[in-house]
Scaffold this active site. Structure first.
Site, mmCIF file in Angstrom:
data_model
loop_
_atom_site.group_PDB
_atom_site.id
_atom_site.type_symbol
_atom_site.label_atom_id
_atom_site.label_comp_id
_atom_site.label_asym_id
_atom_site.label_seq_id
_atom_site.Cartn_x
_atom_site.Cartn_y
_atom_site.Cartn_z
ATOM 1 N N TYR A 130 1.230 -0.784 0.051
ATOM 2 C CA TYR A 130 0.216 -0.070 0.115
ATOM 3 C C TYR A 130 0.777 1.477 -0.157
ATOM 4 O O TYR A 130 2.164 0.855 0.183
ATOM 5 C CB TYR A 130 -1.101 -0.008 0.727
ATOM 6 C CG TYR A 130 0.056 0.065 2.319
ATOM 7 C CD1 TYR A 130 0.698 -0.916 3.328
ATOM 8 C CD2 TYR A 130 -0.477 1.974 3.234
ATOM 9 C CE1 TYR A 130 0.678 -0.285 4.345
ATOM 10 C CE2 TYR A 130 -0.334 2.040 3.925
ATOM 11 C CZ TYR A 130 0.785 0.992 5.022
ATOM 12 O OH TYR A 130 1.399 1.496 6.168
ATOM 13 N N ARG A 145 7.824 3.719 -4.512
ATOM 14 C CA ARG A 145 7.625 2.530 -3.835
ATOM 15 C C ARG A 145 6.827 1.719 -3.881
ATOM 16 O O ARG A 145 7.490 0.553 -3.604
ATOM 17 C CB ARG A 145 7.483 3.631 -2.607
ATOM 18 C CG ARG A 145 8.293 2.412 -1.185
ATOM 19 C CD ARG A 145 8.492 3.433 -0.155
ATOM 20 N NE ARG A 145 6.706 4.044 0.745
ATOM 21 C CZ ARG A 145 6.476 5.239 1.334
ATOM 22 N NH1 ARG A 145 7.783 4.988 1.987
ATOM 23 N NH2 ARG A 145 5.199 5.421 1.141
ATOM 24 N N HIS A 158 -1.154 -20.722 0.181
ATOM 25 C CA HIS A 158 -0.189 -20.439 0.723
ATOM 26 C C HIS A 158 0.731 -20.182 -0.687
ATOM 27 O O HIS A 158 1.290 -18.788 -0.775
ATOM 28 C CB HIS A 158 0.652 -21.212 1.490
ATOM 29 C CG HIS A 158 0.348 -21.013 3.091
ATOM 30 N ND1 HIS A 158 -0.900 -21.272 3.163
ATOM 31 C CD2 HIS A 158 0.749 -20.518 4.120
ATOM 32 C CE1 HIS A 158 -1.081 -21.127 4.818
ATOM 33 N NE2 HIS A 158 -0.153 -20.595 4.840
ATOM 34 N N LYS A 207 6.628 -2.175 2.121
ATOM 35 C CA LYS A 207 5.222 -1.110 2.202
ATOM 36 C C LYS A 207 4.216 -2.439 2.463
ATOM 37 O O LYS A 207 3.420 -2.237 1.391
ATOM 38 C CB LYS A 207 5.372 0.481 2.132
ATOM 39 C CG LYS A 207 4.526 0.809 2.837
ATOM 40 C CD LYS A 207 4.125 2.599 2.672
ATOM 41 C CE LYS A 207 3.733 3.397 3.615
ATOM 42 N NZ LYS A 207 3.213 3.025 5.125
ATOM 43 N N GLU A 233 12.836 2.964 14.131
ATOM 44 C CA GLU A 233 11.759 3.806 13.058
ATOM 45 C C GLU A 233 10.456 3.564 14.365
ATOM 46 O O GLU A 233 10.596 3.195 15.355
ATOM 47 C CB GLU A 233 11.286 3.237 11.956
ATOM 48 C CG GLU A 233 10.977 1.839 11.652
ATOM 49 C CD GLU A 233 10.546 2.019 10.435
ATOM 50 O OE1 GLU A 233 10.340 2.870 9.673
ATOM 51 O OE2 GLU A 233 10.206 1.016 9.831
ATOM 52 N N LEU A 280 11.758 1.332 6.829
ATOM 53 C CA LEU A 280 11.350 1.663 5.322
ATOM 54 C C LEU A 280 11.951 2.796 5.224
ATOM 55 O O LEU A 280 12.068 3.724 5.451
ATOM 56 C CB LEU A 280 9.569 2.018 6.554
ATOM 57 C CG LEU A 280 8.327 2.588 4.938
ATOM 58 C CD1 LEU A 280 7.927 1.194 4.003
ATOM 59 C CD2 LEU A 280 7.118 3.640 5.523
HETATM 60 N N1 PLP Z 1 8.212 3.785 9.148
HETATM 61 C C1 PLP Z 1 6.819 3.026 8.650
HETATM 62 C C2 PLP Z 1 6.810 1.738 9.491
HETATM 63 C C3 PLP Z 1 5.994 3.908 8.676
HETATM 64 O O1 PLP Z 1 4.860 3.365 8.572
HETATM 65 C C4 PLP Z 1 5.826 4.891 7.668
HETATM 66 C C5 PLP Z 1 4.661 5.599 7.127
HETATM 67 O O2 PLP Z 1 3.780 5.064 7.487
HETATM 68 C C6 PLP Z 1 6.654 5.790 7.495
HETATM 69 C C7 PLP Z 1 8.480 4.907 8.409
HETATM 70 C C8 PLP Z 1 6.991 7.004 6.687
HETATM 71 O O3 PLP Z 1 6.856 6.827 5.764
HETATM 72 P P1 PLP Z 1 6.212 7.962 4.471
HETATM 73 O O4 PLP Z 1 7.269 9.323 4.799
HETATM 74 O O5 PLP Z 1 6.728 8.248 3.253
HETATM 75 O O6 PLP Z 1 5.065 8.356 4.792
#
Ligand code: PLP
Length: 289
Positions: free
Chosen positions: A33, A52, A102, A147, A179, A203
Site C-alpha cells: 500500500y 516505492r 499459501h 510497505k 524507526e 521503511l
Molecule cells: N516507517 C513506517 C513503519 C511507516 O509506516 C511510515 C509511514 O506510514 C513511515 C516510516 C514514513 O513513511 P512516509 O514518509 O513515506 O509516510
C-alpha cells in the site's frame, strides 16, 4: 458524506465497493500500500510513492497489472472528483482473489483500489505540542523496506504506545533505535541529522527521502548509521517524519524529556524548508504559516 473509491478501474461510492472474501489481502495480508498526502487537491511526491509501490510489489513477487504512468493518470483524474483538497490518498494493491492456498496462484488479477480522505491541515512548523514516544521491542518481520499491508506488529506497538499515553511507538532492538510504528526517526547531534539506514528494519519513507534532499540543500549533514537508545535520549533534538505528519518534533520519550523538550532549531529549519518545497510543488498555501 458521499465518499468515492476507484476499484479496479471503476469509480463508485466507497460504501458500495466490494472485494471477494478470498482476496489474498484479506486472508494472507498479501499486498502492499501507499499513503500520499494531498495539499490543495494536489498529491505531493506522487511519483516517488508510486516508485516505492512498484518496489514493494516486486519485493513480494506481485506483478502489478498497471504501469506507474497509468496508475498516476487514474489518480490524477480521480482526485478532483472527490472534491477533497486537504487529505490523503490511500492506495492498496493485493495479489487478488483465488482459492485459499499459501502458494501464489498461477494467474491472479491484483485488486487495486484507492480513495481519498480529508485530513485537517497541519500546524505551522514548530507549533503544537511535541510528540511523545514509547519504547517497544521490534517484533516485525525483516523486510520492513516493503510497505506491506501486514501491519499487525505495528498496530500492536502503536496500541501499546497509546495505552502508555504516548503518540508513537519507537522500536528499539539490541539497544538500537530503528524507526517508529508509522514514522521514521531522527536525532540531531550538533549540526548533523542522524537516522538508521533503510533496510530490513526501516521503511524508505518518502518524507525521509525529501528530508535528506532538503538537509543537503541547507548544508546540514545527513548521516545514516545505527543510533543507540542512550544517544537518542540525550540528543540535541529528536523528530519523526511521515506523509501524514510531515515532521513532528519529539519532546518526551518514555515519559522523560528529550531534545530539550522543545522544537529545536535544526528541526524547525528542516520543517520550514519542507513546507516551502510542498508549496513549490503543489502550489498549496495550506498550513504555510
Ligand atoms: N516507517 C513506517 C513503519 C511507516 O509506516 C511510515 C509511514 O506510514 C513511515 C516510516 C514514513 O513513511 P512516509 O514518509 O513515506 O509516510
Amino acid at each position: 458524506m458521499n465518499e468515492l473509491i476507484w476499484l479496479n478501474g471503476e469509480v463508485m461510492p466507497l460504501a458500495e465497493a466490494k472485494v471477494g472474501v478470498e482476496d489474498r489481502g484479506y486472508q494472507f495480508a498479501d499486498g502492499v500500500y501507499e499513503v500520499i498526502r494531498l495539499y490543495d487537491g494536489r498529491p505531493f511526491t506522487l511519483r516517488e510513492h508510486l516508485e516505492r509501490l512498484e518496489k514493494s510489489a516486486a519485493g513480494i513477487q506481485m506483478p502489478l497489472s498497471m504501469t506507474r504512468e497509468a496508475l498516476s493518470a487514474e489518480i490524477l483524474k480521480f482526485v478532483p472528483r472527490t472534491k477533497v483538497r486537504e487529505g490523503m490518498i490511500y492506495l492498496q494493491a493485493t495479489r487478488g482473489c483465488a482459492a485459499r492456498n499459501h502458494v501464489f496462484p498461477a494467474n491472479c488479477q491484483p485488486n487495486i483500489l484507492f480513495y481519498v480522505r480529508h485530513l485537517a491541515p497541519l500546524e505551522a512548523p514548530g507549533a503544537g505540542p511535541g510528540a511523545a514516544l514509547h519504547t517497544v521491542p521490534d517484533e516485525r518481520w525483516k523486510k520492513c523496506w516493503i510497505k506491506s499491508i501486514a501491519l499487525l506488529a505495528n498496530v500492536l506497538a502503536k496500541n501499546q504506545a497509546a495505552s502508555a499515553g504516548a503518540d508513537e511507538a519507537a522500536f528499539v532492538e539490541d539497544g538500537v533505535v530503528t524507526e517508529c510504528s508509522a514514522s521514521n526517526l531522527f536525532i540531531v547531534a550538533g549540526e548533523r541529522v542522524v537516522t538508521h539506514p533503510i533496510g530490513p528494519k526501516v521503511l524508505p519513507g518518502i518524507t525521509r527521502l525529501v528530508l535528506e534532499q532538503i538537509a543537503r540543500q541547507l548544508g546540514i549533514d545527513f548521516v545514516e548509521r545505527p543510533v543507540r537508545f542512550e544517544e537518542a535520549m540525550r540528543a540535541d533534538e529528536v523528530f519523526i517524519t511521515s506523509t501524514t505528519r510531515e515532521i513532528s518534533w519529539v519532546g518526551k520519550w518514555d515519559a522523560k524529556v528529550v531534545g530539550g523538550g522543545r522544537c529545536g532549531p535544526v528541526t524547525l529549519r528542516l520543517h520550514k524548508a519542507l513546507r516551502e518545497r510542498i508549496l513549490q510543488e503543489t502550489g498549496s498555501l495550506a498550513g504555510a504559516a
